[in-house]
Design an enzyme around this catalytic site. Structure first.
Site, PDB file in Angstrom:
ATOM      1  N   GLY A   1      71.858  77.066  33.476  1.00  0.00           N
ATOM      2  CA  GLY A   1      71.256  75.777  33.174  1.00  0.00           C
ATOM      3  C   GLY A   1      70.013  75.980  32.331  1.00  0.00           C
ATOM      4  O   GLY A   1      69.854  76.994  31.659  1.00  0.00           O
ATOM      5  N   CYS A   2      69.120  75.034  32.391  1.00  0.00           N
ATOM      6  CA  CYS A   2      67.891  75.083  31.608  1.00  0.00           C
ATOM      7  C   CYS A   2      67.098  76.337  31.939  1.00  0.00           C
ATOM      8  O   CYS A   2      66.809  76.600  33.104  1.00  0.00           O
ATOM      9  CB  CYS A   2      67.056  73.843  31.895  1.00  0.00           C
ATOM     10  SG  CYS A   2      65.472  73.830  31.059  1.00  0.00           S
TER      11      CYS A   2
END
Length: 190
Positions: free
Chosen positions: A20-21
């Site tokens: 993810g981020c």
């Protein structure tokens, strides 16, 4: 291979994880003793020197990832993989939490055969543990060039503490909810 390191010194190794981020992937590793550095960046794509806008736009094939340099006297690669599983939703192949798209997909990038065997065994162990209702979708891929992200993205949790705390809290709540569901499923099976 990273573009900012040529050769690891003795007793140091690297791990590259996408989950993810990358803003949320730095602090959980960087604050541990024995972690020498954590760099946010892009890897797995087909273009040199990608920018954040290009990666988020889906034009390069890269994912947001972190490159972790660690002291092998303190951490084993296996232990880092185990920590990685705790930070991600391994059943979501299309992103993580609110981060959607192929540039946010979960990937363990392996630098050599030893890392590949460790990652595959760990993934298999997780799959047969019964902790998750859905299949483990985290990919295991060969490490390619790691391109450091722009300075704005490095150590985001320190530079933007309020924004980071909101992101971290949201991610932790999702993972806690998921763990509660796992415990309930295990309890019902008994």
């Amino acid at each position: 291979m990273s573009v900012h390191y040529q050769k690891d010194p003795p007793n140091q190794a690297r791990a590259i994880f996408a989950g993810g981020c990358f803003w949320c992937m730095v602090e959980p590793f960087e604050t541990k003793p024995g972690i020498i550095s954590v760099i946010s960046g892009y890897t797995g794509g087909h273009m040199d020197n990608p920018t954040y806008e290009q990666v988020v736009g889906g034009y390069t094939g890269h994912v947001e990832a972190v490159e972790i340099i660690f002291d092998t006297h303190v951490w084993s690669y296996k232990e880092l993989v185990e920590l990685y599983w705790q930070l991600t939703d391994p059943t979501d192949a299309f992103g993580q939490m609110a981060d959607r798209g192929s540039n946010y997909r979960p990937v363990i990038f392996v630098a050599n055969e030893e890392q590949r065997l460790i990652a595959e065994q760990s993934k298999l162990d997780l799959a047969i543990s019964g902790k998750y209702k859905h299949p483990i979708m985290t990919a295991i891929e060969p490490a390619t060039t790691f391109w450091p992200a722009e300075n704005f993205h490095q150590q985001f949790y320190q530079k933007n503490p309020r924004r980071y705390k909101k992101l971290k809290r949201s991610r932790q709540q999702f993972l806690a909810f998921q763990r509660m569901q796992m415990k309930l499923r295990h309890g019902w099976r008994r």
